[in-house]
Design a protein around this motif. Structure first.
Motif, PDB file in Angstrom:
ATOM      1  N   VAL A  53      -0.994  36.869  54.504  1.00 31.32           N
ATOM      2  CA  VAL A  53      -0.944  35.469  54.912  1.00 31.32           C
ATOM      3  C   VAL A  53       0.473  35.038  55.280  1.00 31.32           C
ATOM      4  CG1 VAL A  53      -1.338  33.092  54.164  1.00 31.32           C
ATOM      5  CG2 VAL A  53      -2.978  34.883  53.561  1.00 31.32           C
ATOM      6  N   LEU A  54       1.455  35.382  54.439  1.00 35.64           N
ATOM      7  CA  LEU A  54       2.820  34.925  54.676  1.00 35.64           C
ATOM      8  C   LEU A  54       3.632  35.862  55.558  1.00 35.64           C
ATOM      9  CD1 LEU A  54       3.849  33.546  51.170  1.00 35.64           C
ATOM     10  CD2 LEU A  54       2.894  32.322  53.121  1.00 35.64           C
ATOM     11  N   GLY A  55       3.234  37.136  55.607  1.00 35.38           N
ATOM     12  CA  GLY A  55       3.965  38.096  56.421  1.00 35.38           C
ATOM     13  C   GLY A  55       3.369  38.288  57.795  1.00 35.38           C
ATOM     14  N   VAL A  56       2.083  38.635  57.838  1.00 31.37           N
ATOM     15  CA  VAL A  56       1.406  38.908  59.114  1.00 31.37           C
ATOM     16  C   VAL A  56       0.873  37.625  59.739  1.00 31.37           C
ATOM     17  CG1 VAL A  56      -0.424  40.243  60.225  1.00 31.37           C
ATOM     18  CG2 VAL A  56       0.818  41.220  58.281  1.00 31.37           C
ATOM     19  N   GLY A  57       0.461  36.661  58.921  1.00 32.53           N
ATOM     20  CA  GLY A  57      -0.101  35.414  59.422  1.00 32.53           C
ATOM     21  C   GLY A  57       0.767  34.719  60.463  1.00 32.53           C
ATOM     22  N   PRO A  58       2.057  34.556  60.204  1.00 29.03           N
ATOM     23  CA  PRO A  58       2.905  33.916  61.208  1.00 29.03           C
ATOM     24  C   PRO A  58       2.947  34.677  62.535  1.00 29.03           C
ATOM     25  CG  PRO A  58       3.982  33.910  59.085  1.00 29.03           C
ATOM     26  CD  PRO A  58       2.776  34.778  58.938  1.00 29.03           C
ATOM     27  N   ILE A  59       2.756  36.004  62.477  1.00 28.18           N
ATOM     28  CA  ILE A  59       2.760  36.787  63.711  1.00 28.18           C
ATOM     29  C   ILE A  59       1.507  36.471  64.530  1.00 28.18           C
ATOM     30  CG2 ILE A  59       3.109  39.084  64.680  1.00 28.18           C
ATOM     31  CD1 ILE A  59       5.238  37.936  62.605  1.00 28.18           C
ATOM     32  N   ALA A  94       8.178  38.111  58.281  1.00 27.61           N
ATOM     33  CA  ALA A  94       7.910  37.058  59.262  1.00 27.61           C
ATOM     34  C   ALA A  94       9.202  36.572  59.903  1.00 27.61           C
ATOM     35  CB  ALA A  94       7.173  35.901  58.588  1.00 27.61           C
ATOM     36  N   HIS A  95      10.246  36.444  59.089  1.00 27.50           N
ATOM     37  CA  HIS A  95      11.557  36.028  59.585  1.00 27.50           C
ATOM     38  C   HIS A  95      12.064  36.999  60.654  1.00 27.50           C
ATOM     39  CE1 HIS A  95      15.635  34.211  59.028  1.00 27.50           C
ATOM     40  NE2 HIS A  95      16.024  35.422  59.377  1.00 27.50           N
ATOM     41  N   GLU A  96      11.932  38.278  60.386  1.00 32.20           N
ATOM     42  CA  GLU A  96      12.378  39.306  61.333  1.00 32.20           C
ATOM     43  C   GLU A  96      11.582  39.216  62.637  1.00 32.20           C
ATOM     44  OE1 GLU A  96      14.986  42.344  62.310  1.00 32.20           O
ATOM     45  OE2 GLU A  96      14.855  41.460  60.312  1.00 32.20           O
ATOM     46  N   MET A  97      10.294  39.010  62.533  1.00 39.75           N
ATOM     47  CA  MET A  97       9.451  38.954  63.724  1.00 39.75           C
ATOM     48  C   MET A  97       9.721  37.710  64.565  1.00 39.75           C
ATOM     49  SD  MET A  97       7.712  41.667  64.151  1.00 39.75           S
ATOM     50  CE  MET A  97       6.451  41.128  65.308  1.00 39.75           C
ATOM     51  N   VAL A  98      10.086  36.610  63.926  1.00 36.34           N
ATOM     52  CA  VAL A  98      10.486  35.422  64.691  1.00 36.34           C
ATOM     53  C   VAL A  98      11.692  35.762  65.559  1.00 36.34           C
ATOM     54  CG1 VAL A  98      11.490  33.108  64.500  1.00 36.34           C
ATOM     55  CG2 VAL A  98       9.521  33.735  63.102  1.00 36.34           C
ATOM     56  N   GLY A  99      12.624  36.536  64.996  1.00 34.39           N
ATOM     57  CA  GLY A  99      13.779  36.980  65.776  1.00 34.39           C
ATOM     58  C   GLY A  99      13.385  37.870  66.942  1.00 34.39           C
ATOM     59  N   VAL A 100      12.363  38.710  66.749  1.00 32.92           N
ATOM     60  CA  VAL A 100      11.884  39.588  67.812  1.00 32.92           C
ATOM     61  C   VAL A 100      11.342  38.757  68.980  1.00 32.92           C
ATOM     62  CG1 VAL A 100      10.090  41.259  68.418  1.00 32.92           C
ATOM     63  CG2 VAL A 100      11.431  41.564  66.318  1.00 32.92           C
ATOM     64  N   TYR A 101      10.552  37.743  68.664  1.00 29.56           N
ATOM     65  CA  TYR A 101      10.009  36.887  69.730  1.00 29.56           C
ATOM     66  C   TYR A 101      11.111  36.070  70.398  1.00 29.56           C
ATOM     67  CZ  TYR A 101       5.119  38.013  69.047  1.00 29.56           C
ATOM     68  OH  TYR A 101       3.913  38.681  69.018  1.00 29.56           O
ATOM     69  N   ARG A 102      12.124  35.707  69.642  1.00 30.72           N
ATOM     70  CA  ARG A 102      13.256  34.996  70.241  1.00 30.72           C
ATOM     71  C   ARG A 102      13.969  35.892  71.253  1.00 30.72           C
ATOM     72  NH1 ARG A 102      15.303  32.963  65.788  1.00 30.72           N
ATOM     73  NH2 ARG A 102      16.883  34.533  65.378  1.00 30.72           N
ATOM     74  N   GLN A 103      14.089  37.162  70.910  1.00 38.02           N
ATOM     75  CA  GLN A 103      14.700  38.112  71.845  1.00 38.02           C
ATOM     76  C   GLN A 103      13.855  38.293  73.106  1.00 38.02           C
ATOM     77  OE1 GLN A 103      15.276  41.679  69.538  1.00 38.02           O
ATOM     78  NE2 GLN A 103      16.881  40.779  68.261  1.00 38.02           N
ATOM     79  N   ARG A 104      12.556  38.067  72.998  1.00 34.33           N
ATOM     80  CA  ARG A 104      11.681  38.161  74.171  1.00 34.33           C
ATOM     81  C   ARG A 104      11.821  36.939  75.076  1.00 34.33           C
ATOM     82  NH1 ARG A 104       5.604  39.604  72.423  1.00 34.33           N
ATOM     83  NH2 ARG A 104       5.456  40.214  74.636  1.00 34.33           N
ATOM     84  N   GLY A 105      12.511  35.913  74.590  1.00 34.38           N
ATOM     85  CA  GLY A 105      12.728  34.727  75.399  1.00 34.38           C
ATOM     86  C   GLY A 105      12.025  33.485  74.910  1.00 34.38           C
TER      87      GLY A 105
END
Length: 328
Positions: free
Chosen positions: A100-106, A161-172
């Protein structure tokens, strides 16, 4: 910060402490607000409390449901506050916490990404991250560059989730993380130590109790006021550029100091005889000192409106009013 224009906002976890304050603020500002709730009962509570907002039932563990919700709402902004916020509970349900807290935000941010691809309209995404991502940090205070070494299931999930938010930020994508340190209010459930303290101290003041049972009272935390942290998240979501932002007061206090301030507010200086330390309330791992450096956030014009002593006092006063039936 950009001038505030009407937004179409999806708030997940709309019935929680932060969600309630955020929905109230957005409705007051005249935005179109959609609240995601975990249950039909929660959705009904939201409709009653905020008739101007639209309530939806969905769960971060349901990828199809999340995708359908985002596609139908077509938000300009998403604030992800959903999921259980209890670190203690994460030890009881570590797999659920991870999902929920890790994959859910993705699931949520991917739905926003696909919506933007389909419509050509960008979606601003703000993730409610947590100081628990830093674990038992040796760097004090913690800022956005502090190494993330979480020591709890809750912290590990939030870190992913924090790391993945950064990944999407890098995508633009405009994708930001608000790294929230401890923040409290009368809306906090009594399962959290700050509210447990304020409520029991109020009960002791009224002669309804004679003891307060706690675990480790020597850990240091950076405590703020929840509405101030909601203001911070809005500033992050409306900033000129996306990024990670520590949301904290920059001042550390122990649980012991919280207890002392609460008792002092009701006129009890010698509080030790009322407090019972029970090892059963100790966590398997508990960061010793979490205190944030909010310098980057302050550059957005943010500052807390309530200090530590004021926070403790307003929480005790609220519980006194509730217990005595006085409208607050």
């Amino acid at each position: 910060m950009n001038e505030v224009v009407q937004e179409r906002v999806l708030v997940t976890g709309a019935n929680g402490q932060d969600g309630t304050y955020l929905v109230r603020r957005l409705v007051h500002e005249g935005h179109v607000v959609h609240g995601m709730c975990h249950s039909p009962e929660g959705a009904q509570r939201l409709r009653v409390t905020f008739p101007e907002a639209m309530a939806h039932v969905a769960d971060l563990s349901d990828g199809d449901g999340i995708a359908a919700l985002v596609a139908s709402v077509e938000p300009t902004h998403i604030y992800n506050l959903a999921g259980n916020t209890s670190v203690a509970r994460s030890w009881e349900y570590p797999a659920e916490t991870a999902d929920v807290l890790g994959v859910g935000p993705i699931r949520l941010i991917e739905a926003a990404w696909k919506l933007a691809e389909r419509t050509g309209n960008p979606v601003r995404f703000v993730q409610a991250s947590s100081a628990e991502i830093f674990g038992d940090a040796t760097m004090v205070p913690q800022d956005e560059s502090t190494p993330r070494v979480p020591v709890t299931p809750y912290g590990v999930a939030k870190s992913f989730a924090h790391e993945m938010v950064g990944v999407y930020r890098q995508r633009g994508m405009f994708a930001s993380s608000a790294i929230l340190f401890n923040h409290e209010s009368p809306q906090r459930p009594v399962s959290f130590v700050a509210r447990k303290i304020s409520q029991e101290v109020a009960r002791i003041s009224l002669g309804l109790s004679d003891k307060l049972v706690l675990g480790n009272i020597d850990v240091h935390r950076d405590w703020g006021y929840a509405p101030d942290y909601v203001d911070a998240m809005l500033r992050i979501g409306r900033a000129d550029a996306a990024g990670d932002f520590v949301v904290a007061t920059g001042v550390s206090h122990t649980v012991r100091e919280f207890v002392q301030a609460a008792f002092a507010h009701i006129g009890i200086d010698h509080w030790e005889s009322y407090v019972v330390i029970d090892p059963a309330f100790y966590r398997p791992a508990d960061p010793k000192e979490l205190v944030g450096d909010p310098s980057r956030l302050r550059a957005l014009g943010w500052q807390p409106s309530v200090d530590f002593t004021q926070l403790v006092s307003l929480m005790v006063d609220s519980d006194l009013a509730e217990l005595t039936g006085v409208a607050g």
